[in-house]
Design a protein around this motif. Sequence first.
Motif, PDB file in Angstrom:
ATOM      1  N   ILE A 145      50.142  63.231  31.480  1.00 57.22           N
ATOM      2  CA  ILE A 145      49.295  64.416  31.637  1.00 57.22           C
ATOM      3  C   ILE A 145      50.152  65.672  31.568  1.00 57.22           C
ATOM      4  O   ILE A 145      49.834  66.620  30.857  1.00 57.22           O
ATOM      5  CB  ILE A 145      48.497  64.368  32.957  1.00 57.22           C
ATOM      6  CG1 ILE A 145      47.521  63.209  32.958  1.00 57.22           C
ATOM      7  CG2 ILE A 145      47.780  65.687  33.211  1.00 57.22           C
ATOM      8  CD1 ILE A 145      46.438  63.273  31.909  1.00 57.22           C
ATOM      9  N   ARG A 146      51.262  65.695  32.291  1.00 57.22           N
ATOM     10  CA  ARG A 146      52.131  66.881  32.262  1.00 57.22           C
ATOM     11  C   ARG A 146      52.679  67.114  30.855  1.00 57.22           C
ATOM     12  O   ARG A 146      52.764  68.239  30.382  1.00 57.22           O
ATOM     13  CB  ARG A 146      53.283  66.729  33.261  1.00 57.22           C
ATOM     14  CG  ARG A 146      54.161  67.981  33.321  1.00 57.22           C
ATOM     15  CD  ARG A 146      55.313  67.846  34.287  1.00 57.22           C
ATOM     16  NE  ARG A 146      56.243  66.861  33.780  1.00 57.22           N
ATOM     17  CZ  ARG A 146      56.853  65.967  34.546  1.00 57.22           C
ATOM     18  NH1 ARG A 146      56.666  65.925  35.829  1.00 57.22           N
ATOM     19  NH2 ARG A 146      57.683  65.095  34.014  1.00 57.22           N
ATOM     20  N   ASN A 147      53.027  66.048  30.166  1.00 57.26           N
ATOM     21  CA  ASN A 147      53.633  66.188  28.845  1.00 57.26           C
ATOM     22  C   ASN A 147      52.645  66.601  27.761  1.00 57.26           C
ATOM     23  O   ASN A 147      53.056  67.079  26.713  1.00 57.26           O
ATOM     24  CB  ASN A 147      54.325  64.886  28.446  1.00 57.26           C
ATOM     25  CG  ASN A 147      55.603  64.690  29.217  1.00 57.26           C
ATOM     26  OD1 ASN A 147      56.266  65.653  29.572  1.00 57.26           O
ATOM     27  ND2 ASN A 147      55.942  63.450  29.505  1.00 57.26           N
ATOM     28  N   THR A 148      51.363  66.411  27.998  1.00 58.27           N
ATOM     29  CA  THR A 148      50.374  66.774  26.987  1.00 58.27           C
ATOM     30  C   THR A 148      49.359  67.782  27.527  1.00 58.27           C
ATOM     31  O   THR A 148      48.298  67.984  26.933  1.00 58.27           O
ATOM     32  CB  THR A 148      49.614  65.525  26.483  1.00 58.27           C
ATOM     33  OG1 THR A 148      48.972  64.890  27.593  1.00 58.27           O
ATOM     34  CG2 THR A 148      50.552  64.555  25.789  1.00 58.27           C
ATOM     35  N   LYS A 149      49.683  68.436  28.631  1.00 60.08           N
ATOM     36  CA  LYS A 149      48.695  69.303  29.288  1.00 60.08           C
ATOM     37  C   LYS A 149      48.258  70.483  28.423  1.00 60.08           C
ATOM     38  O   LYS A 149      47.094  70.880  28.485  1.00 60.08           O
ATOM     39  CB  LYS A 149      49.195  69.773  30.642  1.00 60.08           C
ATOM     40  CG  LYS A 149      50.386  70.694  30.612  1.00 60.08           C
ATOM     41  CD  LYS A 149      50.817  71.003  32.028  1.00 60.08           C
ATOM     42  CE  LYS A 149      52.191  71.612  32.051  1.00 60.08           C
ATOM     43  NZ  LYS A 149      52.694  71.681  33.404  1.00 60.08           N
ATOM     44  N   LEU A 150      49.139  71.048  27.641  1.00 56.64           N
ATOM     45  CA  LEU A 150      48.722  72.171  26.801  1.00 56.64           C
ATOM     46  C   LEU A 150      47.708  71.720  25.756  1.00 56.64           C
ATOM     47  O   LEU A 150      46.691  72.384  25.531  1.00 56.64           O
ATOM     48  CB  LEU A 150      49.919  72.827  26.134  1.00 56.64           C
ATOM     49  CG  LEU A 150      50.929  73.492  27.060  1.00 56.64           C
ATOM     50  CD1 LEU A 150      52.045  74.127  26.263  1.00 56.64           C
ATOM     51  CD2 LEU A 150      50.262  74.494  27.968  1.00 56.64           C
ATOM     52  N   GLU A 151      47.976  70.599  25.117  1.00 58.03           N
ATOM     53  CA  GLU A 151      47.054  70.073  24.127  1.00 58.03           C
ATOM     54  C   GLU A 151      45.719  69.708  24.779  1.00 58.03           C
ATOM     55  O   GLU A 151      44.653  70.028  24.245  1.00 58.03           O
ATOM     56  CB  GLU A 151      47.643  68.845  23.418  1.00 58.03           C
ATOM     57  CG  GLU A 151      48.843  69.152  22.554  1.00 58.03           C
ATOM     58  CD  GLU A 151      50.189  68.990  23.268  1.00 58.03           C
ATOM     59  OE1 GLU A 151      50.207  69.074  24.522  1.00 58.03           O
ATOM     60  OE2 GLU A 151      51.192  68.798  22.580  1.00 58.03           O
ATOM     61  N   LEU A 152      45.784  69.039  25.928  1.00 55.56           N
ATOM     62  CA  LEU A 152      44.563  68.653  26.624  1.00 55.56           C
ATOM     63  C   LEU A 152      43.720  69.865  27.015  1.00 55.56           C
ATOM     64  O   LEU A 152      42.498  69.855  26.907  1.00 55.56           O
ATOM     65  CB  LEU A 152      44.902  67.815  27.865  1.00 55.56           C
ATOM     66  CG  LEU A 152      45.479  66.424  27.598  1.00 55.56           C
ATOM     67  CD1 LEU A 152      45.993  65.804  28.890  1.00 55.56           C
ATOM     68  CD2 LEU A 152      44.431  65.517  26.950  1.00 55.56           C
ATOM     69  N   LYS A 153      44.380  70.923  27.462  1.00 58.17           N
ATOM     70  CA  LYS A 153      43.667  72.148  27.839  1.00 58.17           C
ATOM     71  C   LYS A 153      43.018  72.798  26.620  1.00 58.17           C
ATOM     72  O   LYS A 153      41.848  73.184  26.652  1.00 58.17           O
ATOM     73  CB  LYS A 153      44.628  73.137  28.528  1.00 58.17           C
ATOM     74  CG  LYS A 153      43.998  74.458  28.883  1.00 58.17           C
ATOM     75  CD  LYS A 153      42.884  74.307  29.893  1.00 58.17           C
ATOM     76  CE  LYS A 153      42.320  75.677  30.298  1.00 58.17           C
ATOM     77  NZ  LYS A 153      41.083  75.533  31.043  1.00 58.17           N
TER      78      LYS A 153
END
Length: 167
Positions: free
Chosen positions: A153-161
Amino acid sequence: KQDKAILEAIKEIYEQIENIIFVYEADRKFDGFEKYFENNRLCEILQILDTINACNNSVARDISKVAIAGVAIQISEMVRQGDLRYAKENEKSKINQNVLDKLHDIIEDIENPDINIVYDVKLASEDSRQITFENQIDCVITSPPYLNGTNYIRNTKLELKLLGFIN
């Protein structure tokens, strides 16, 4: 016919983004994610997202969001070096691919579906420690877990947001 409508909608999104006259607001907020972007860049990103979200074609909208997620790290103040973290000045991306470039790539891929990229694929081993031959691998495809990359989640949080999956 539906594919053509999707393509036309993506092209329309592209043109709308290309013609945005950006409005910059001081201290723009983004649900706590503003800390990951330079303020003017964040203003641009949010206006691009508004343009994408205004599209009535849900498939074109989703595909266009993938374009912005595809450049999320490059347009942020972050760098992915194992884990996602703030970039030091000398680590900031020199790559200038932006949302329009990524959308252009997507449009070209959709317009040219007959391009066949075919390679001979062979499974070397399900366990890389058991591979006995050398200098014969061109590409390696792996799946999680990645070494020292356990917080997905931390590693892909920008994409997820940017894709709208998290707040």
